[in-house]
Design a protein around this motif. Structure first.
Motif, PDB file in Angstrom:
ATOM      1  N   ARG A 154       0.649  -1.102  -0.013  1.00  0.00           N
ATOM      2  CA  ARG A 154      -0.144  -0.175   0.043  1.00  0.00           C
ATOM      3  C   ARG A 154       0.848   1.251   0.028  1.00  0.00           C
ATOM      4  NH1 ARG A 154      -3.169  -2.965   3.771  1.00  0.00           N
ATOM      5  NH2 ARG A 154      -2.038  -1.702   5.504  1.00  0.00           N
ATOM      6  N   CYS A 155       1.934   1.282   0.917  1.00  0.00           N
ATOM      7  CA  CYS A 155       2.906   2.509   0.857  1.00  0.00           C
ATOM      8  C   CYS A 155       3.634   2.552  -0.652  1.00  0.00           C
ATOM      9  CB  CYS A 155       3.863   2.344   1.990  1.00  0.00           C
ATOM     10  SG  CYS A 155       3.317   2.270   3.654  1.00  0.00           S
ATOM     11  N   LYS A 156       3.854   1.456  -1.167  1.00  0.00           N
ATOM     12  CA  LYS A 156       4.306   1.670  -2.788  1.00  0.00           C
ATOM     13  C   LYS A 156       3.219   2.186  -3.746  1.00  0.00           C
ATOM     14  CE  LYS A 156       6.544  -1.028  -6.187  1.00  0.00           C
ATOM     15  NZ  LYS A 156       6.972  -2.650  -6.536  1.00  0.00           N
ATOM     16  N   GLU A 157       2.153   2.064  -3.315  1.00  0.00           N
ATOM     17  CA  GLU A 157       0.911   2.566  -4.420  1.00  0.00           C
ATOM     18  C   GLU A 157       0.791   3.693  -4.174  1.00  0.00           C
ATOM     19  OE1 GLU A 157      -0.472   1.073  -6.792  1.00  0.00           O
ATOM     20  OE2 GLU A 157       0.596  -0.745  -6.762  1.00  0.00           O
ATOM     21  N   ASP A 158       0.752   4.211  -2.747  1.00  0.00           N
ATOM     22  CA  ASP A 158       0.715   5.590  -2.241  1.00  0.00           C
ATOM     23  C   ASP A 158       1.651   6.518  -2.922  1.00  0.00           C
ATOM     24  OD1 ASP A 158      -1.870   4.938  -0.932  1.00  0.00           O
ATOM     25  OD2 ASP A 158      -0.715   4.751   1.074  1.00  0.00           O
ATOM     26  N   ALA A 159       3.044   6.025  -2.680  1.00  0.00           N
ATOM     27  CA  ALA A 159       4.201   6.805  -3.412  1.00  0.00           C
ATOM     28  C   ALA A 159       3.922   7.015  -4.992  1.00  0.00           C
ATOM     29  CB  ALA A 159       5.545   6.256  -3.209  1.00  0.00           C
ATOM     30  N   ARG A 160       3.530   6.008  -5.680  1.00  0.00           N
ATOM     31  CA  ARG A 160       3.040   6.025  -7.091  1.00  0.00           C
ATOM     32  C   ARG A 160       2.135   7.123  -7.471  1.00  0.00           C
ATOM     33  NH1 ARG A 160       2.626   0.959  -7.864  1.00  0.00           N
ATOM     34  NH2 ARG A 160       4.589   0.713  -8.675  1.00  0.00           N
ATOM     35  N   ARG A 161       0.760   7.064  -6.529  1.00  0.00           N
ATOM     36  CA  ARG A 161       0.110   7.964  -6.672  1.00  0.00           C
ATOM     37  C   ARG A 161       0.344   9.362  -6.504  1.00  0.00           C
ATOM     38  NH1 ARG A 161      -3.307   3.900  -4.698  1.00  0.00           N
ATOM     39  NH2 ARG A 161      -3.147   5.029  -2.564  1.00  0.00           N
ATOM     40  N   ALA A 162       1.141   9.587  -5.518  1.00  0.00           N
ATOM     41  CA  ALA A 162       1.545  10.949  -5.189  1.00  0.00           C
ATOM     42  C   ALA A 162       2.642  11.469  -6.076  1.00  0.00           C
ATOM     43  CB  ALA A 162       2.295  11.063  -3.855  1.00  0.00           C
ATOM     44  N   CYS A 163       3.410  10.628  -6.559  1.00  0.00           N
ATOM     45  CA  CYS A 163       4.370  11.081  -7.485  1.00  0.00           C
ATOM     46  C   CYS A 163       3.588  11.550  -8.965  1.00  0.00           C
ATOM     47  CB  CYS A 163       5.282   9.761  -7.931  1.00  0.00           C
ATOM     48  SG  CYS A 163       6.603  10.225  -9.043  1.00  0.00           S
ATOM     49  N   ARG A 164       2.619  10.595  -9.265  1.00  0.00           N
ATOM     50  CA  ARG A 164       1.835  11.047 -10.418  1.00  0.00           C
ATOM     51  C   ARG A 164       1.156  12.386 -10.314  1.00  0.00           C
ATOM     52  NH1 ARG A 164      -1.046   5.171 -11.913  1.00  0.00           N
ATOM     53  NH2 ARG A 164       0.925   4.410 -12.524  1.00  0.00           N
ATOM     54  N   ALA A 165       0.791  12.859  -8.966  1.00  0.00           N
ATOM     55  CA  ALA A 165      -0.166  13.995  -8.751  1.00  0.00           C
ATOM     56  C   ALA A 165       0.686  14.995  -8.538  1.00  0.00           C
ATOM     57  CB  ALA A 165      -0.765  13.964  -7.456  1.00  0.00           C
ATOM     58  N   LYS A 167       3.116  15.500  -6.131  1.00  0.00           N
ATOM     59  CA  LYS A 167       3.325  15.733  -4.647  1.00  0.00           C
ATOM     60  C   LYS A 167       4.560  15.020  -4.186  1.00  0.00           C
ATOM     61  CE  LYS A 167      -1.761  16.224  -3.724  1.00  0.00           C
ATOM     62  NZ  LYS A 167      -2.611  15.585  -2.666  1.00  0.00           N
ATOM     63  N   LYS A 168       5.647  15.515  -4.220  1.00  0.00           N
ATOM     64  CA  LYS A 168       6.954  14.834  -4.096  1.00  0.00           C
ATOM     65  C   LYS A 168       7.071  14.623  -2.735  1.00  0.00           C
ATOM     66  CE  LYS A 168      12.026  15.397  -5.188  1.00  0.00           C
ATOM     67  NZ  LYS A 168      12.982  15.947  -6.014  1.00  0.00           N
ATOM     68  N   GLN A 169       6.829  15.456  -1.743  1.00  0.00           N
ATOM     69  CA  GLN A 169       7.154  15.214  -0.245  1.00  0.00           C
ATOM     70  C   GLN A 169       6.354  14.129   0.281  1.00  0.00           C
ATOM     71  OE1 GLN A 169       9.572  16.471   1.316  1.00  0.00           O
ATOM     72  NE2 GLN A 169      10.138  17.828  -0.289  1.00  0.00           N
ATOM     73  N   LEU A 170       5.232  13.988  -0.312  1.00  0.00           N
ATOM     74  CA  LEU A 170       4.358  12.954   0.144  1.00  0.00           C
ATOM     75  C   LEU A 170       4.768  11.526  -0.508  1.00  0.00           C
ATOM     76  CD1 LEU A 170       1.744  12.083   1.821  1.00  0.00           C
ATOM     77  CD2 LEU A 170       0.162  12.448  -0.503  1.00  0.00           C
ATOM     78  N   ALA A 171       5.183  11.662  -1.656  1.00  0.00           N
ATOM     79  CA  ALA A 171       5.705  10.485  -2.092  1.00  0.00           C
ATOM     80  C   ALA A 171       7.034   9.943  -1.460  1.00  0.00           C
ATOM     81  CB  ALA A 171       6.071  10.707  -3.725  1.00  0.00           C
ATOM     82  N   LEU A 172       7.671  10.851  -0.926  1.00  0.00           N
ATOM     83  CA  LEU A 172       8.922  10.444  -0.371  1.00  0.00           C
ATOM     84  C   LEU A 172       8.619   9.865   1.086  1.00  0.00           C
ATOM     85  CD1 LEU A 172      11.350  13.320  -0.948  1.00  0.00           C
ATOM     86  CD2 LEU A 172      11.502  11.198  -1.979  1.00  0.00           C
ATOM     87  N   ARG A 173       7.602  10.434   1.679  1.00  0.00           N
ATOM     88  CA  ARG A 173       7.319   9.997   3.226  1.00  0.00           C
ATOM     89  C   ARG A 173       6.664   8.210   2.836  1.00  0.00           C
ATOM     90  NH1 ARG A 173       5.171  15.410   3.945  1.00  0.00           N
ATOM     91  NH2 ARG A 173       3.237  14.576   3.515  1.00  0.00           N
ATOM     92  N   SER A 174       5.889   8.172   1.870  1.00  0.00           N
ATOM     93  CA  SER A 174       5.237   6.925   1.545  1.00  0.00           C
ATOM     94  C   SER A 174       6.441   5.820   1.423  1.00  0.00           C
ATOM     95  CB  SER A 174       4.470   6.968   0.399  1.00  0.00           C
ATOM     96  OG  SER A 174       3.290   7.810   0.696  1.00  0.00           O
ATOM     97  N   LEU A 175       7.315   6.222   0.526  1.00  0.00           N
ATOM     98  CA  LEU A 175       8.548   5.420   0.244  1.00  0.00           C
ATOM     99  C   LEU A 175       9.304   5.063   1.692  1.00  0.00           C
ATOM    100  CD1 LEU A 175      10.122   6.711  -2.889  1.00  0.00           C
ATOM    101  CD2 LEU A 175       8.680   4.486  -2.560  1.00  0.00           C
ATOM    102  N   LYS A 176       9.595   6.047   2.688  1.00  0.00           N
ATOM    103  CA  LYS A 176      10.009   5.790   3.926  1.00  0.00           C
ATOM    104  C   LYS A 176       9.277   5.152   4.711  1.00  0.00           C
ATOM    105  CE  LYS A 176      12.554  10.327   4.067  1.00  0.00           C
ATOM    106  NZ  LYS A 176      12.608  11.518   4.964  1.00  0.00           N
ATOM    107  N   SER A 177       7.982   5.102   4.874  1.00  0.00           N
ATOM    108  CA  SER A 177       7.149   4.053   5.390  1.00  0.00           C
ATOM    109  C   SER A 177       7.335   2.524   4.912  1.00  0.00           C
ATOM    110  CB  SER A 177       5.771   4.644   5.319  1.00  0.00           C
ATOM    111  OG  SER A 177       5.520   5.788   5.911  1.00  0.00           O
ATOM    112  N   LYS A 178       7.372   2.763   3.593  1.00  0.00           N
ATOM    113  CA  LYS A 178       7.756   1.311   2.797  1.00  0.00           C
ATOM    114  C   LYS A 178       8.987   0.597   3.433  1.00  0.00           C
ATOM    115  CE  LYS A 178       8.290  -0.706  -1.887  1.00  0.00           C
ATOM    116  NZ  LYS A 178       9.832  -0.732  -1.587  1.00  0.00           N
ATOM    117  N   GLN A 179       9.929   1.484   3.302  1.00  0.00           N
ATOM    118  CA  GLN A 179      11.305   0.710   3.888  1.00  0.00           C
ATOM    119  C   GLN A 179      11.366   0.483   5.250  1.00  0.00           C
ATOM    120  OE1 GLN A 179      14.096   3.805   2.963  1.00  0.00           O
ATOM    121  NE2 GLN A 179      14.139   3.707   0.728  1.00  0.00           N
ATOM    122  N   ARG A 180      10.635   1.290   6.252  1.00  0.00           N
ATOM    123  CA  ARG A 180      10.562   0.656   7.631  1.00  0.00           C
ATOM    124  C   ARG A 180       9.649  -0.650   7.803  1.00  0.00           C
ATOM    125  NH1 ARG A 180       9.763   6.455   8.219  1.00  0.00           N
ATOM    126  NH2 ARG A 180       7.432   6.181   8.313  1.00  0.00           N
TER     127      ARG A 180
END
Length: 344
Positions: A154-165, A167-180
C-alpha cells in the motif's frame, strides 16, 4: 459419559448437552415413557462419526503434531459436525476410546490425538505445551508478515499516486514508510525462520525416536527368534544335509546299476568278442554240388548272399566258374564244356 472427564466443557454447553442426557437416562430407568420432544443419541452412529473425525484429522496438515487447538479442529470438522453439540459429543466419544485428550491451557482449549489408529493417547506434557506454543508463535508471525507485506504494498501504491499527482514530499514519506515496513518484515522473517527451525528439529527428533523404538523392537524380536540358533548348530545342520545328499546319490547310482549276480565282466573282452561275431556274420560257407564229404578240396566262401529266387542252372554255372578260377584252369570259349578236376 459419566466415566469421561468433561471438565473442559463450559458450563453453558454442559447444561445444554450433558444435563439432558443424564436426565433422560434417569427418566428412562424410572419408567418406560419417553417424551416425544426428547433428543436421543444413537451410539453406533456416534462411534462412526468419531471414526470419521479421527480419519479427517489424520489426513489433514494438522496431524504434523498431535496437539491442535480446539477452534482449529472445530473448523476442520465443520463438514462432518454441523452443530456444536455433535462436535462435542464426538470429542467425548474419542475421549472415551482413549484416542484424544482435551486440556485447557491459558484460557485456550487444546486437543491431543493418539499417534496411531490403535494407540492410546498419552497425557499432555510440557513438551506438548511447548511445541503447541511454538506452533502458535509460527502462525502469529506468519500472519504478521503477511499483514506487513500488504502494508508495504500500500505504501508503494501511495508513493506512485503521489508522484503522479506531483506531490513529491508525500511520495517520499510513503517510500520511507515502505522501507521501515520492509525492515520489520525482514526481522520477522528471521524470527519465523528460527521458530520453524526449532519445530523442524523437534519433528525430526520425534521421527528419530520412532525409528529408534522400531529398531529396538526389531532387535528384541530378532534376538527372540535367534534364541536357539548358533553358528555351530548351523554348520552341523549343513553337514548333515550334505551327508544325506551324498547317501541319496550313492543309493541312486546303486539302483541304476542293476543286479550282476556276483559276476564281474571285463568290458574290453566283451568288445573284442563282439568284433569277432561281427566279422563272422559276413562270411558263410558254400556247399559245392558234386563234392564228396571228406575230400581234400578246399572250402570256398562268398561275400554275397545268394538270392533265393535264382534258378538252379544259374547257381551251377556260377559255381563252375568259381571252381575253375580257383584251380587255375580257364575253359576256352571255343572248346566244348566239360567237367574238369581242379588241381591241387
Amino acid at each position: 459419559m459419566a466415566s469421561v472427564d468433561s471438565s473442559w466443557i463450559s458450563w453453558g454447553v454442559g447444561v445444554f448437552l450433558l444435563k439432558p442426557l443424564k436426565w433422560t437416562l434417569s427418566n428412562m430407568l424410572g419408567d418406560n415413557k419417553v417424551p416425544a420432544e426428547e433428543v436421543l443419541v444413537a451410539v453406533e452412529l456416534l462411534k462412526e462419526k468419531a471414526e470419521e473425525v479421527y480419519r479427517l484429522y489424520q489426513n489433514s496438515p494438522l496431524s504434523s503434531h498431535p496437539v491442535v487447538a480446539l477452534s482449529e479442529l472445530s473448523t476442520l470438522c465443520a463438514g462432518s459436525c454441523p452443530d456444536e453439540r455433535t462436535f462435542y459429543l464426538v470429542l467425548l466419544q474419542l475421549q472415551k476410546e482413549k484416542r484424544v485428550t482435551v486440556l485447557e491451557q491459558n484460557g485456550e482449549k487444546i486437543v491431543k490425538f493418539a499417534r496411531g489408529p490403535h494407540a492410546k493417547v498419552s497425557p499432555v506434557n510440557d513438551v506438548d505445551v511447548g511445541v503447541y506454543q511454538l506452533m502458535q508463535s509460527e502462525q502469529l508471525l506468519s500472519r504478521k508478515v503477511e499483514s506487513l507485506s500488504q502494508e508495504a504494498e500500500r505504501c508503494k501504491e501511495d508513493a506512485r499516486r503521489a508522484c503522479r499527482a506531483g506531490k513529491k514530499q508525500l511520495a517520499l514519506r510513503s517510500l520511507k514508510s515502505k522501507q521501515r515496513t520492509e525492515k520489520r518484515i525482514e526481522a520477522l522473517h528471521a524470527k519465523l525462520d528460527t521458530v520453524q527451525g526449532i519445530l523442524d528439529r523437534i519433528y525430526a527428533s520425534q521421527t528419530d525416536q520412532m525409528v529408534f523404538n522400531a529398531y529396538q523392537a526389531g532387535v528384541g524380536a530378532l534376538k527372540l527368534s535367534m534364541k536357539d540358533v548358533t553358528v555351530e548348530k548351523a554348520e552341523s545342520l549343513v553337514d548333515q544335509i550334505q551327508e544325506l545328499c551324498d547317501t541319496q546319490d550313492e543309493v541312486s547310482q546303486t539302483l541304476a546299476g542293476g543286479v550282476t549276480n556276483g559276476l564281474d565282466f571285463d568290458s574290453e573282452e566283451l568288445e573284442k568278442e563282439l568284433d569277432i561275431l561281427l566279422q563272422d556274420t559276413t562270411k558263410e560257407p558254400l556247399d559245392l554240388p558234386g563234392r564228396h564229404i571228406g575230400s581234400a578240396c578246399p572250402t570256398f566262401y562268398t561275400n554275397s548272399v545268394p538270392n533265393p529266387r535264382i534258378s538252379d542252372a544259374e547257381l551251377e554255372a556260377e559255381l563252375e566258374k568259381l571252381s575253375l578260377s580257383e584251380g587255375g584252369l580257364v575253359p576256352s570259349s571255343k572248346s566244348p564244356k566239360r567237367q574238369l578236376e581242379p588241381t591241387l
